[in-house]
Write an enzyme that holds these catalytic residues in place. Structure first.
Site, PDB file in Angstrom:
ATOM      1  N   CYS A 137     -10.542  -3.490  -4.308  1.00  0.00           N
ATOM      2  CA  CYS A 137      -9.554  -4.458  -4.809  1.00  0.00           C
ATOM      3  C   CYS A 137     -10.224  -5.739  -5.286  1.00  0.00           C
ATOM      4  O   CYS A 137      -9.795  -6.344  -6.273  1.00  0.00           O
ATOM      5  CB  CYS A 137      -8.515  -4.767  -3.729  1.00  0.00           C
ATOM      6  SG  CYS A 137      -7.396  -3.371  -3.446  1.00  0.00           S
TER       7      CYS A 137
ATOM      8  N   ASN B 212       0.841  -1.197   0.000  1.00  0.00           N
ATOM      9  CA  ASN B 212       0.000   0.000   0.000  1.00  0.00           C
ATOM     10  C   ASN B 212       0.877   1.248   0.000  1.00  0.00           C
ATOM     11  O   ASN B 212       1.963   1.288   0.601  1.00  0.00           O
ATOM     12  CB  ASN B 212      -1.007   0.005   1.156  1.00  0.00           C
ATOM     13  CG  ASN B 212      -0.401  -0.199   2.526  1.00  0.00           C
ATOM     14  OD1 ASN B 212       0.587  -0.890   2.689  1.00  0.00           O
ATOM     15  ND2 ASN B 212      -1.018   0.409   3.524  1.00  0.00           N
ATOM     16  N   ILE B 213       0.384   2.252  -0.719  1.00  0.00           N
ATOM     17  CA  ILE B 213       1.116   3.522  -0.863  1.00  0.00           C
ATOM     18  C   ILE B 213       0.128   4.638  -0.550  1.00  0.00           C
ATOM     19  O   ILE B 213      -0.800   4.887  -1.333  1.00  0.00           O
ATOM     20  CB  ILE B 213       1.684   3.671  -2.295  1.00  0.00           C
ATOM     21  CG1 ILE B 213       2.577   2.464  -2.650  1.00  0.00           C
ATOM     22  CG2 ILE B 213       2.473   4.973  -2.420  1.00  0.00           C
ATOM     23  CD1 ILE B 213       2.924   2.360  -4.125  1.00  0.00           C
ATOM     24  N   GLU B 214       0.299   5.246   0.610  1.00  0.00           N
ATOM     25  CA  GLU B 214      -0.660   6.260   1.061  1.00  0.00           C
ATOM     26  C   GLU B 214      -0.274   7.650   0.561  1.00  0.00           C
ATOM     27  O   GLU B 214       0.815   7.859   0.017  1.00  0.00           O
ATOM     28  CB  GLU B 214      -0.757   6.223   2.586  1.00  0.00           C
ATOM     29  CG  GLU B 214      -1.271   4.867   3.058  1.00  0.00           C
ATOM     30  CD  GLU B 214      -1.571   4.802   4.544  1.00  0.00           C
ATOM     31  OE1 GLU B 214      -1.130   5.690   5.304  1.00  0.00           O
ATOM     32  OE2 GLU B 214      -2.266   3.830   4.938  1.00  0.00           O
TER      33      GLU B 214
ATOM     34  N   GLU C 128      -2.921  -4.776  -3.090  1.00  0.00           N
ATOM     35  CA  GLU C 128      -3.416  -5.690  -4.130  1.00  0.00           C
ATOM     36  C   GLU C 128      -3.475  -4.996  -5.482  1.00  0.00           C
ATOM     37  O   GLU C 128      -3.127  -5.560  -6.518  1.00  0.00           O
ATOM     38  CB  GLU C 128      -4.817  -6.202  -3.767  1.00  0.00           C
ATOM     39  CG  GLU C 128      -4.895  -6.980  -2.472  1.00  0.00           C
ATOM     40  CD  GLU C 128      -5.162  -6.108  -1.248  1.00  0.00           C
ATOM     41  OE1 GLU C 128      -4.649  -4.973  -1.180  1.00  0.00           O
ATOM     42  OE2 GLU C 128      -5.893  -6.576  -0.365  1.00  0.00           O
TER      43      GLU C 128
ATOM     44  N   CYS D  86      -9.957  -5.131   0.308  1.00  0.00           N
ATOM     45  CA  CYS D  86     -11.100  -4.211   0.360  1.00  0.00           C
ATOM     46  C   CYS D  86     -12.002  -4.449  -0.854  1.00  0.00           C
ATOM     47  O   CYS D  86     -11.639  -5.136  -1.813  1.00  0.00           O
ATOM     48  CB  CYS D  86     -10.617  -2.763   0.404  1.00  0.00           C
ATOM     49  SG  CYS D  86     -10.104  -2.102  -1.190  1.00  0.00           S
TER      50      CYS D  86
ATOM     51  N   CYS E 272      -4.077   0.484  -2.561  1.00  0.00           N
ATOM     52  CA  CYS E 272      -3.862  -0.719  -1.755  1.00  0.00           C
ATOM     53  C   CYS E 272      -2.768  -1.604  -2.368  1.00  0.00           C
ATOM     54  O   CYS E 272      -2.465  -1.509  -3.567  1.00  0.00           O
ATOM     55  CB  CYS E 272      -5.136  -1.546  -1.693  1.00  0.00           C
ATOM     56  SG  CYS E 272      -6.498  -0.781  -0.806  1.00  0.00           S
TER      57      CYS E 272
HETATM   58  N1  THU Z   1      -5.187  -1.581   2.488  1.00  0.00           N
HETATM   59  C1  THU Z   1      -4.620  -2.378   1.545  1.00  0.00           C
HETATM   60  O1  THU Z   1      -3.483  -2.151   1.112  1.00  0.00           O
HETATM   61  N2  THU Z   1      -5.334  -3.443   1.092  1.00  0.00           N
HETATM   62  C2  THU Z   1      -6.604  -3.730   1.489  1.00  0.00           C
HETATM   63  O2  THU Z   1      -7.257  -4.549   0.878  1.00  0.00           O
HETATM   64  C3  THU Z   1      -7.161  -3.059   2.662  1.00  0.00           C
HETATM   65  C4  THU Z   1      -6.515  -1.761   3.009  1.00  0.00           C
HETATM   66  C5  THU Z   1      -4.426  -0.404   2.976  1.00  0.00           C
HETATM   67  C6  THU Z   1      -4.979   0.911   2.518  1.00  0.00           C
HETATM   68  C7  THU Z   1      -4.471   1.836   3.593  1.00  0.00           C
HETATM   69  O3  THU Z   1      -3.193   2.304   3.226  1.00  0.00           O
HETATM   70  C8  THU Z   1      -4.354   0.965   4.824  1.00  0.00           C
HETATM   71  O4  THU Z   1      -4.425  -0.376   4.375  1.00  0.00           O
HETATM   72  C9  THU Z   1      -5.420   1.205   5.865  1.00  0.00           C
HETATM   73  O5  THU Z   1      -6.666   1.114   5.324  1.00  0.00           O
END
Ligand code: THU
Length: 133
Positions: free
Chosen positions: A93, A42-44, A55, A90, A53
Site C-alpha cells: 500500500c 479490507n476485502i479478504e 488503503e 503495509c 487492503c
Molecule cells: N490490511 C489492510 O487492510 N491494510 C494494511 O495496510 C495492513 C493489512 C488487512 C489485510 C488483511 O485483510 C488483514 O488486514 C490482515 O492482514
C-alpha cells in the site's frame, strides 16, 4: 477537513471490512485535493492472495473516479469487535500511495481520539520511482 474527522470516516469505513479469515478489520479514508473523501476497507478472499487492503481499496476507488491528487489518508484497524487502533499501511500500500502522492503526503494513524501523523516519505524512504541506475 480536520484530521480527526478524516479518522472518524476511516472508522466508519472499517465497519464494512470483510475479514472472515484474519479477523482483522481495517478502514481508510483518503482525502482528494477536490475535497472529496474516498473510503476503503479490507476485502479478504478464501484464496488469500486476492485480498486487498483498505488503503488500496480507497485509492483505486479514487483513481477510477478520476481523482489523482491527494492530501491525506487516515487508516485505522484492529481485531473485529475491538475498538479501532493504530495500524500502519503495509509495504504494498505504501508503494501504491507513492505512485500518486509525494513524500510530504500526510498519513494519519490511530483512531478518532489519538491520531499520529507521519509522512509518506517517513513510511517509505528511498522509494522506488522507476529509476534505472
Ligand atoms: N490490511 C489492510 O487492510 N491494510 C494494511 O495496510 C495492513 C493489512 C488487512 C489485510 C488483511 O485483510 C488483514 O488486514 C490482515 O492482514
Amino acid at each position: 477537513m480536520k484530521d480527526v474527522e478524516l479518522m472518524r470516516i476511516a472508522g466508519e469505513a472499517r465497519q464494512k471490512a470483510y475479514a472472515p479469515y484474519s479477523g482483522f478489520c481495517v478502514g481508510a479514508a483518503l482525502l482528494g485535493e477536490s475535497g472529496k473523501v474516498y473510503t476503503g476497507c479490507n476485502i479478504e478472499n478464501t484464496a488469500f492472495s486476492p485480498t486487498v487492503c483498505a488503503e488500496r481499496t480507497a485509492i483505486f476507488k479514487a483513481v477510477s473516479e478520476g481523482e489523482r491528487s491527494f492530501s491525506a489518508i487516515a487508516v485505522t484497524g484492529g481485531k473485529a469487535g475491538d475498538a479501532p487502533s493504530y495500524c500502519t499501511p503495509c509495504g504494498v500500500c505504501r508503494q501504491v500511495l507513492a505512485e500518486f502522492c509525494g513524500a510530504d503526503f500526510r498519513v494519519l494513524l490511530g483512531n478518532a481520539t489519538d491520531v499520529r501523523v507521519l509522512t509518506l516519505g517517513e513510511l517509505l524512504p528511498e522509494a522506488f520511482g522507476g529509476e534505472m541506475k
